[in-house]
Design a protein around this motif. Structure first.
Motif, PDB file in Angstrom:
ATOM      1  N   GLU A   1       0.805  -1.210  -0.191  1.00 12.45           N
ATOM      2  CA  GLU A   1       0.172   0.317  -0.172  1.00 12.45           C
ATOM      3  C   GLU A   1       1.111   1.849   0.332  1.00 12.45           C
ATOM      4  OE1 GLU A   1      -4.113  -1.725   2.250  1.00 12.45           O
ATOM      5  OE2 GLU A   1      -2.838  -0.013   2.863  1.00 12.45           O
ATOM      6  N   ILE A   2       1.535   1.236   0.590  1.00 11.58           N
ATOM      7  CA  ILE A   2       2.540   2.556   0.749  1.00 11.58           C
ATOM      8  C   ILE A   2       3.481   2.629  -0.143  1.00 11.58           C
ATOM      9  CG2 ILE A   2       4.453   1.292   2.237  1.00 11.58           C
ATOM     10  CD1 ILE A   2       3.510   4.550   2.481  1.00 11.58           C
ATOM     11  N   ILE A   3       3.714   1.612  -0.509  1.00  9.34           N
ATOM     12  CA  ILE A   3       4.793   1.634  -2.626  1.00  9.34           C
ATOM     13  C   ILE A   3       3.421   2.670  -3.250  1.00  9.34           C
ATOM     14  CG2 ILE A   3       5.933   0.474  -3.944  1.00  9.34           C
ATOM     15  CD1 ILE A   3       6.965  -1.517  -1.426  1.00  9.34           C
TER      16      ILE A   3
ATOM     17  N   TYR B   1      -4.714  11.827  -3.199  1.00 15.99           N
ATOM     18  CA  TYR B   1      -4.660  11.170  -4.488  1.00 15.99           C
ATOM     19  C   TYR B   1      -5.223   9.911  -5.319  1.00 15.99           C
ATOM     20  CZ  TYR B   1      -0.596  14.920  -4.957  1.00 15.99           C
ATOM     21  OH  TYR B   1       0.541  15.748  -4.671  1.00 15.99           O
ATOM     22  N   GLY B   2      -6.230   9.287  -4.221  1.00 11.36           N
ATOM     23  CA  GLY B   2      -7.466   8.658  -4.796  1.00 11.36           C
ATOM     24  C   GLY B   2      -6.572   7.638  -4.350  1.00 11.36           C
ATOM     25  N   VAL B   3      -5.668   7.401  -3.269  1.00  8.95           N
ATOM     26  CA  VAL B   3      -5.283   5.561  -3.644  1.00  8.95           C
ATOM     27  C   VAL B   3      -5.800   5.143  -2.533  1.00  8.95           C
ATOM     28  CG1 VAL B   3      -3.298   4.423  -2.993  1.00  8.95           C
ATOM     29  CG2 VAL B   3      -3.232   6.574  -4.950  1.00  8.95           C
ATOM     30  N   GLU B   4      -6.616   3.876  -2.408  1.00 14.88           N
ATOM     31  CA  GLU B   4      -7.431   2.715  -1.018  1.00 14.88           C
ATOM     32  C   GLU B   4      -5.929   2.615  -0.557  1.00 14.88           C
ATOM     33  OE1 GLU B   4     -10.328   3.237  -0.388  1.00 14.88           O
ATOM     34  OE2 GLU B   4     -10.459   4.191  -1.800  1.00 14.88           O
ATOM     35  N   VAL B   5      -5.837   3.070   1.100  1.00 16.88           N
ATOM     36  CA  VAL B   5      -5.066   1.744   2.050  1.00 16.88           C
ATOM     37  C   VAL B   5      -5.871   1.498   3.421  1.00 16.88           C
ATOM     38  CG1 VAL B   5      -2.467   3.369   0.966  1.00 16.88           C
ATOM     39  CG2 VAL B   5      -4.314   4.274   2.733  1.00 16.88           C
ATOM     40  N   PRO B   6      -6.466   0.759   3.041  1.00 17.39           N
ATOM     41  CA  PRO B   6      -7.408  -0.068   4.600  1.00 17.39           C
ATOM     42  C   PRO B   6      -6.084  -0.511   5.843  1.00 17.39           C
ATOM     43  CG  PRO B   6      -7.649  -1.506   1.928  1.00 17.39           C
ATOM     44  CD  PRO B   6      -6.908   0.301   1.896  1.00 17.39           C
ATOM     45  N   HIS B   7      -5.184  -1.446   4.838  1.00 20.50           N
ATOM     46  CA  HIS B   7      -4.728  -1.723   6.419  1.00 20.50           C
ATOM     47  C   HIS B   7      -3.493  -1.013   7.138  1.00 20.50           C
ATOM     48  CE1 HIS B   7      -5.048  -4.960   2.904  1.00 20.50           C
ATOM     49  NE2 HIS B   7      -4.561  -5.573   3.800  1.00 20.50           N
ATOM     50  N   LEU B   8      -3.270   0.582   6.293  1.00 20.86           N
ATOM     51  CA  LEU B   8      -2.673   1.599   7.027  1.00 20.86           C
ATOM     52  C   LEU B   8      -3.631   2.751   7.760  1.00 20.86           C
ATOM     53  CD1 LEU B   8       0.046   3.604   4.066  1.00 20.86           C
ATOM     54  CD2 LEU B   8       0.570   1.510   6.285  1.00 20.86           C
ATOM     55  N   GLU B   9      -5.353   2.219   7.393  1.00 20.02           N
ATOM     56  CA  GLU B   9      -5.517   3.022   7.976  1.00 20.02           C
ATOM     57  C   GLU B   9      -6.051   2.226   9.308  1.00 20.02           C
ATOM     58  OE1 GLU B   9      -8.330   5.480   5.129  1.00 20.02           O
ATOM     59  OE2 GLU B   9      -8.832   3.343   5.048  1.00 20.02           O
ATOM     60  N   THR B  10      -6.204   0.819   9.064  1.00 20.55           N
ATOM     61  CA  THR B  10      -6.597   0.496  10.416  1.00 20.55           C
ATOM     62  C   THR B  10      -5.854   0.462  11.265  1.00 20.55           C
ATOM     63  OG1 THR B  10      -7.830  -1.775   8.600  1.00 20.55           O
ATOM     64  CG2 THR B  10      -7.214  -2.257  10.590  1.00 20.55           C
ATOM     65  N   VAL B  11      -4.836  -0.385  11.378  1.00 22.87           N
ATOM     66  CA  VAL B  11      -3.069   0.274  11.997  1.00 22.87           C
ATOM     67  C   VAL B  11      -2.421   1.287  12.471  1.00 22.87           C
ATOM     68  CG1 VAL B  11      -0.789  -0.540  11.952  1.00 22.87           C
ATOM     69  CG2 VAL B  11      -1.896  -1.509  10.562  1.00 22.87           C
ATOM     70  N   TYR B  12      -3.126   2.196  11.733  1.00 22.61           N
ATOM     71  CA  TYR B  12      -3.311   3.765  11.995  1.00 22.61           C
ATOM     72  C   TYR B  12      -4.737   4.177  13.371  1.00 22.61           C
ATOM     73  CZ  TYR B  12      -3.625   8.807  12.974  1.00 22.61           C
ATOM     74  OH  TYR B  12      -3.462   9.984  13.743  1.00 22.61           O
ATOM     75  N   ALA B  13      -5.924   3.169  13.226  1.00 15.77           N
ATOM     76  CA  ALA B  13      -6.829   2.855  13.845  1.00 15.77           C
ATOM     77  C   ALA B  13      -6.602   2.894  15.588  1.00 15.77           C
ATOM     78  CB  ALA B  13      -7.629   3.228  13.476  1.00 15.77           C
ATOM     79  N   LEU B  14      -5.917   1.963  14.778  1.00 16.09           N
ATOM     80  CA  LEU B  14      -5.059   0.544  16.231  1.00 16.09           C
ATOM     81  C   LEU B  14      -4.237   1.317  17.265  1.00 16.09           C
ATOM     82  CD1 LEU B  14      -5.256  -2.541  14.908  1.00 16.09           C
ATOM     83  CD2 LEU B  14      -7.421  -2.124  16.440  1.00 16.09           C
TER      84      LEU B  14
END
Length: 250
Positions: A157-159, A223-236
């Motif tokens: 995701e980050i790449i 920039y319209g890029v979906e990053v659901p894993h990053l969002e989940t880790v950040y929320a936790l």
């Protein structure tokens, strides 16, 4: 490691606070490195604030920034080069002024928004490259297949976000060509890596998740890029941090 770059770092100032400031001001940094041996590094100057760093009229060639915090500086200092930097070091500070280092020493550096620069980009870029040459020379979650898969998803995701934001293919840290190469290399490290956020968590301090996670997430969304894993880790992470910081105030 210190012997390779200590001579070129003599004009550097180091911002420190509290007990770390007192220890480093008095004795410098005691660096214990598996890769480069043990040595004491004494910064040219140790200060507590930016104002203190420039109080004597000292001029600095560079101010090193993290990712996603450059805009206010670029707006205020449009004629100054800004160097965005990502550091990947398997190091920890078990006590004030003492640094334990393993074998990984990677810095990824580049000029921030060079297309809008009001300075000689080629000249500054060459100096940044020189600085990088001076400095050249993990969480141990990889035993779990589930965690390894999560880490790979975060990296992908980050790449993707980074390549979309920059409009170019990213150069992987250490010259690796894909996330799996980085993971495999981490697997082979002789000792676990203790990143800064883990050290903050263990000490029940505020973690630096804003720069490491929130800013990349906001850029990805822009920039319209979906990053659901990053969002989940950040929320936790923010949930866990809020819990222990709240409890410490009770």
């Amino acid at each position: 490691m210190p012997g390779a770059w200590m001579s070129v770092a003599k004009r550097m100032s180091r911002l420190c606070a509290g007990r770390t400031y007192e220890a480093v001001k008095k004795d410098g940094f005691h660096i214990n490195s598996l890769a480069f041996g043990d040595e004491v590094y004494r910064p040219h100057n140790v200060v507590r604030t930016v104002a203190e760093a420039v109080a004597d009229g000292e001029i600095y060639d560079f101010v090193i920034n993290g990712i996603g915090i450059e805009d206010p500086y670029a707006a205020r200092y449009p004629n100054n080069p800004i160097v965005s930097t990502v550091a990947y070091l398997d190091s920890s500070q078990p006590s004030s002024g003492t640094i334990n280092h393993g074998v990984v020493t990677l810095l990824d550096m580049g000029l921030f928004s060079p297309k809008a620069a009001n300075y000689d980009v080629s000249s500054v870029a060459a100096r940044v490259e020189e600085l990088g040459e001076m400095w050249r020379g993990q969480w141990q979650m990889l035993d779990s297949a589930e965690c390894k898969a999560l880490i790979r998803s975060l990296m992908v995701e980050i790449i993707k976000a980074g390549e979309t934001v920059t409009g170019s293919k990213l150069v992987y840290l250490g010259g690796f060509e894909k996330p799996d190469d980085i993971i495999n290399n981490t697997d082979m490290l002789p000792k676990p890596v203790t990143p800064s956020m883990l050290m903050d968590f263990r000490a029940k301090r505020p973690m630096e998740h804003a720069v490491i996670l929130r800013n990349p997430i906001e850029l990805a969304k822009r920039y319209g890029v979906e990053v659901p894993h990053l969002e989940t880790v950040y929320a936790l992470l923010t949930m866990v941090e809020n819990r222990y910081l709240t409890q410490s105030k009770l």
